[in-house]
Design a protein around this motif. Structure first.
Motif, short mmCIF file in Angstrom:
data_model
loop_
_atom_site.label_atom_id
_atom_site.label_comp_id
_atom_site.label_asym_id
_atom_site.label_seq_id
_atom_site.Cartn_x
_atom_site.Cartn_y
_atom_site.Cartn_z
N VAL A 88 57.59 88.93 -34.66
CA VAL A 88 57.85 88.25 -35.93
C VAL A 88 56.56 88.05 -36.70
O VAL A 88 56.50 88.26 -37.92
CB VAL A 88 58.55 86.89 -35.67
CG1 VAL A 88 58.66 86.09 -36.97
CG2 VAL A 88 59.93 87.12 -35.07
N LEU A 89 55.49 87.67 -35.99
CA LEU A 89 54.20 87.48 -36.64
C LEU A 89 53.68 88.80 -37.22
O LEU A 89 53.14 88.83 -38.33
CB LEU A 89 53.19 86.90 -35.65
CG LEU A 89 53.52 85.51 -35.09
CD1 LEU A 89 52.43 85.05 -34.12
CD2 LEU A 89 53.71 84.50 -36.21
N ARG A 90 53.85 89.88 -36.47
CA ARG A 90 53.43 91.19 -36.98
C ARG A 90 54.21 91.55 -38.24
O ARG A 90 53.65 92.09 -39.21
CB ARG A 90 53.64 92.27 -35.92
CG ARG A 90 52.64 92.24 -34.78
CD ARG A 90 52.93 93.34 -33.77
NE ARG A 90 51.98 93.37 -32.69
CZ ARG A 90 50.81 94.01 -32.72
NH1 ARG A 90 50.49 94.69 -33.82
NH2 ARG A 90 49.99 94.00 -31.69
N THR A 91 55.50 91.26 -38.24
CA THR A 91 56.32 91.56 -39.40
C THR A 91 55.86 90.77 -40.62
O THR A 91 55.74 91.31 -41.72
CB THR A 91 57.80 91.24 -39.11
OG1 THR A 91 58.25 92.06 -38.03
CG2 THR A 91 58.67 91.50 -40.34
N ARG A 92 55.56 89.49 -40.42
CA ARG A 92 55.11 88.67 -41.54
C ARG A 92 53.76 89.13 -42.07
O ARG A 92 53.52 89.12 -43.29
CB ARG A 92 55.05 87.21 -41.12
CG ARG A 92 56.45 86.61 -40.91
CD ARG A 92 56.39 85.11 -40.71
NE ARG A 92 57.73 84.54 -40.71
CZ ARG A 92 57.99 83.26 -40.57
NH1 ARG A 92 57.00 82.39 -40.44
NH2 ARG A 92 59.23 82.82 -40.59
N LEU A 93 52.88 89.56 -41.18
CA LEU A 93 51.59 90.09 -41.61
C LEU A 93 51.79 91.40 -42.38
O LEU A 93 51.12 91.64 -43.40
CB LEU A 93 50.68 90.32 -40.41
CG LEU A 93 50.15 89.06 -39.72
CD1 LEU A 93 49.42 89.41 -38.44
CD2 LEU A 93 49.23 88.27 -40.65
N ALA A 94 52.71 92.23 -41.92
CA ALA A 94 52.99 93.49 -42.62
C ALA A 94 53.55 93.21 -44.01
O ALA A 94 53.22 93.90 -44.98
CB ALA A 94 53.96 94.34 -41.80
N GLN A 95 54.40 92.19 -44.12
CA GLN A 95 54.96 91.84 -45.42
C GLN A 95 53.88 91.31 -46.37
O GLN A 95 54.02 91.40 -47.58
CB GLN A 95 56.07 90.79 -45.25
CG GLN A 95 57.31 91.34 -44.58
CD GLN A 95 58.33 90.26 -44.25
OE1 GLN A 95 57.97 89.10 -44.03
NE2 GLN A 95 59.60 90.62 -44.22
N LEU A 96 52.81 90.78 -45.80
CA LEU A 96 51.68 90.32 -46.62
C LEU A 96 50.80 91.48 -47.07
O LEU A 96 49.89 91.28 -47.86
CB LEU A 96 50.83 89.34 -45.82
CG LEU A 96 51.28 87.88 -45.78
CD1 LEU A 96 50.42 87.11 -44.78
CD2 LEU A 96 51.17 87.25 -47.13
N GLY A 97 51.04 92.67 -46.54
CA GLY A 97 50.20 93.81 -46.86
C GLY A 97 49.13 94.06 -45.82
O GLY A 97 48.12 94.70 -46.09
N LEU A 98 49.34 93.55 -44.60
CA LEU A 98 48.42 93.78 -43.48
C LEU A 98 49.16 94.56 -42.41
O LEU A 98 49.77 93.99 -41.51
CB LEU A 98 47.92 92.44 -42.92
CG LEU A 98 47.04 91.61 -43.86
CD1 LEU A 98 46.84 90.21 -43.30
CD2 LEU A 98 45.71 92.29 -44.09
N PRO A 99 49.13 95.90 -42.47
CA PRO A 99 49.89 96.72 -41.53
C PRO A 99 49.29 96.69 -40.13
O PRO A 99 48.20 96.14 -39.90
CB PRO A 99 49.78 98.12 -42.15
CG PRO A 99 48.51 98.10 -42.92
CD PRO A 99 48.38 96.70 -43.44
N ALA A 100 49.99 97.30 -39.19
CA ALA A 100 49.57 97.28 -37.79
C ALA A 100 48.18 97.85 -37.60
O ALA A 100 47.43 97.41 -36.72
CB ALA A 100 50.59 98.04 -36.95
N SER A 101 47.80 98.84 -38.42
CA SER A 101 46.49 99.46 -38.28
C SER A 101 45.35 98.53 -38.67
O SER A 101 44.19 98.79 -38.35
CB SER A 101 46.42 100.73 -39.13
OG SER A 101 46.61 100.42 -40.51
N ARG A 102 45.66 97.41 -39.37
CA ARG A 102 44.62 96.48 -39.83
C ARG A 102 44.60 95.17 -39.05
O ARG A 102 43.54 94.56 -38.93
CB ARG A 102 44.84 96.17 -41.32
CG ARG A 102 44.99 97.37 -42.22
CD ARG A 102 43.72 98.18 -42.31
NE ARG A 102 42.68 97.49 -43.06
CZ ARG A 102 41.44 97.95 -43.18
NH1 ARG A 102 41.07 99.05 -42.56
NH2 ARG A 102 40.55 97.29 -43.88
N VAL A 103 45.76 94.72 -38.56
CA VAL A 103 45.81 93.39 -37.94
C VAL A 103 45.06 93.34 -36.62
O VAL A 103 44.74 92.25 -36.14
CB VAL A 103 47.26 92.92 -37.74
CG1 VAL A 103 47.97 92.81 -39.07
CG2 VAL A 103 48.01 93.83 -36.78
N GLY A 104 44.76 94.47 -36.01
CA GLY A 104 44.01 94.48 -34.76
C GLY A 104 42.51 94.60 -34.95
O GLY A 104 41.75 94.50 -33.98
#
Length: 582
Positions: free
Chosen positions: A478-494
């Motif tokens: 869920v946290l990953r999804t919310r970050l992606a919705q903010l414009g922070l995709p999986a390639s950036r959140v790590g």
């Protein structure tokens, strides 16, 4: 030279209907301007600009090995040019390459003359004095040595054309409203706005052919932004501006957009660019729909063709059986039929692959503008709930007048005023980061403070780690999804937060506060709009309108503040406070 081309002349479409070029023109067009006339299309061929900056096959990779820029080719001339694009797409990296501060992974950048670069982040403590920050300390040192009797030829060569540098510096400081600053004053004592104004002053004093300015208006107050706008309009050299300031963008003569697909040029101001992009997106949506319909039509046709082939094969087997043909003939006929089916299957696979590729290419043209989705936290405040109480509060810096203020419920207040007046200091006192010089400050609800430098983001930690630390009960997915919705995709959140762009860092800091297990009921935001691209800024405006807690926000952007649904503004003067209800 003016060439009149009749409407029957074959033209190729460029970025928009207003940019029409004959098909025999290729590459950049620094000396070509075009307009529509009653008798045709007027092409005005100018002398080549003396100010040019060219990208030739420029590519760049992140430390992780991920490609950021790929084979960029473009030429810039003396038109005032803005570089725009999503946060994290590589605008600041490209600016550093054009300024010679970064080496590209491949390719090169060629400039017609000296380039003066103003980066997005300035650290005052990295400069020993105001003159050092303005870039004229070496000249002043040389002048001091000559005045003391020195005869070093290097000093005389350096001062050629700059013997009045001391007077020019003081004159520029006075014109910028910084007459109180001495050339040898420590730069570390400057406020963010003063730091940027001094650095900009160095740009006007430079002998550069090119200015590359990365978000120069971010720390400036309203007066500083107006002065910057006037200076840019007077500048006669090459200019590359990276900005999300809508007023500055309206003064540009060319907009160049950087995206994952490369650079795309629009010959006009920001309003022209927005309209051209809207038309392109409309066309891209229609093209995507057409490609999908064509794919579905051809898939139905292939299905029908396969069914007819299978029907003919089955009929052939029945006919052969009824005709009692020899086994060798039956086998040969079966072999031919199977070969025909295999060839048809191969053809269909190739066609499906081509159709899927065409649909994906059409989709790629529209997915760049995917809206940023922000979920407002559940932190509603009753109208009568006390939020903030200030009694006789005196700030340790800036405005020395006492402040009495009582906020209850989900009040929305903007704190405005000139740079150095005490706006950021007030937020720091409310947040508990600074002690008041006198009086009391009582915060009665959970609060979150986002300073201009986003100090709460530990540079070595990733966004996902920081958010999971704040919210250990939520599902990581869920946290990953919310970050992606903010414009922070999986390639950036790590990635470590130090590797994120300014806009991505702000989104990360907001996520940590708004998606925490216990979200803040009072947001203290110090110029949150500074580092956001325009789509993200619009999304932030939407979030803050939906936010049901109390809000105390500092910003110099009137367009941003006007969209927040404010209830009041607290004006911070030099020796007084003014409260104004909206």
């Amino acid at each position: 030279m003016r060439v009149i081309l009749r409407p029957s002349f074959p033209f190729a479409r460029c970025s928009s209907d207003a940019q029409l070029m004959p098909p025999w023109f290729h590459g950049p067009f620094p000396s070509l301007a075009c307009s529509r006339g009653n008798s045709g299309i007027n092409l005005v061929l100018r002398m080549t600009s003396p100010f040019t900056l060219a990208l030739q096959g420029v590519s760049f990779q992140l430390p992780s090995g991920e490609p950021l820029l790929s084979d960029l080719n473009e030429t810039f001339d003396d038109r005032r040019t803005a570089l725009v694009g999503r946060n994290g797409v590589g605008k600041s990296v490209l600016a550093g390459i054009m300024a010679g501060e970064l080496a590209p992974g491949s390719g090169r950048c060629l400039a017609s003359g000296p380039v003066h670069y103003l980066p997005q982040r300035l650290e005052p403590q990295a400069f020993r004095s105001v003159a050092d920050l303005a870039g004229v300390q070496p000249l002043l040192d040389a002048l001091a040595r000559v005045e003391a009797g020195g005869v070093d030829p290097t000093d005389f060569e350096r001062l050629d054309g700059h013997w009045d540098i001391r007077a020019r510096l003081q004159a520029e400081l006075a014109d910028a409203g910084l007459a109180h600053l001495a050339a040898d004053a420590p730069a570390a004592r400057l406020s963010g706005g003063e730091c940027t104004r001094v650095a900009l002053l160095g740009a006007w004093l430079s002998d550069a052919d090119w200015l590359i300015l990365d978000e120069p208006s971010n720390p400036l107050d309203r007066a500083g932004r107006d002065a910057l706008r006037e200076q840019l309009q007077r500048w006669r050299g090459g200019l590359m501006l990276i900005s999300h300031d809508r007023l500055l963008l309206d003064d540009m003569q060319r907009i160049v957009e950087l995206s994952a697909t490369g650079l795309r040029s629009y010959c006009g101001d920001y309003a022209f660019y927005r309209e051209a992009r809207r038309q392109e997106q409309d066309n891209a949506q229609r093209e995507l729909q057409r490609r999908k319909q064509e794919r579905d039509r051809q898939q139905r046709a292939m299905q029908e063709q396969r069914e007819r082939q299978e029907h003919r094969q089955a009929k052939g087997r029945r006919d052969a059986k009824e005709a009692n043909q020899a086994k060798i003939l039956v086998d040969r006929q079966k072999e031919r039929s199977q070969g025909s089916i295999a060839r048809l299957a191969t053809q269909h696979d190739e066609r499906r692959e081509r159709l899927a590729r065409e649909v994906q290419e059409a989709f790629d043209q529209v997915c760049e503008d995917t809206a940023v989705v922000l979920n407002a936290p559940d932190c509603a405040l009753p109208q009568a709930r006390g939020v903030l109480l200030l009694e006789g509060l005196r700030l340790p810096f800036g405005n020395a007048a006492p402040l009495d203020l009582q906020l209850s419920g989900p009040r929305r207040v903007a704190v405005t005023g000139r740079n150095g007046s005490g706006k950021s200091t007030l937020l720091k006192v409310v947040a508990g980061a600074l002690s008041p010089a006198a009086g009391s400050c009582e915060v009665k609800v959970r609060s979150a403070y986002l300073d201009q430098h986003l100090a709460a983001l530990l540079p070595e930690r990733s966004v996902l780690e920081l958010l999971q630390q704040r919210n250990g009960v939520a599902d990581p997915a869920v946290l990953r999804t919310r970050l992606a919705q903010l414009g922070l995709p999986a390639s950036r959140v790590g990635l470590p937060s130090s590797l994120l762009s300014g806009g991505e860092r702000l989104k990360a800091a907001l996520a940590c506060e708004l998606y925490a297990e216990h979200p803040a009921q009072l947001l203290l935001l110090d110029e949150p709009d500074n580092h956001l691209d325009l789509p993200s800024r619009e999304a932030l405006e939407m979030l803050l309108r939906q936010y049901r807690g109390a809000l105390l926000v500092v910003s110099h952007d009137p367009a941003f503040l006007d969209r927040l649904g404010l209830e009041a503004r607290l004006e911070c003067g030099e020796q007084e406070w003014h409260w104004r209800s909206e």
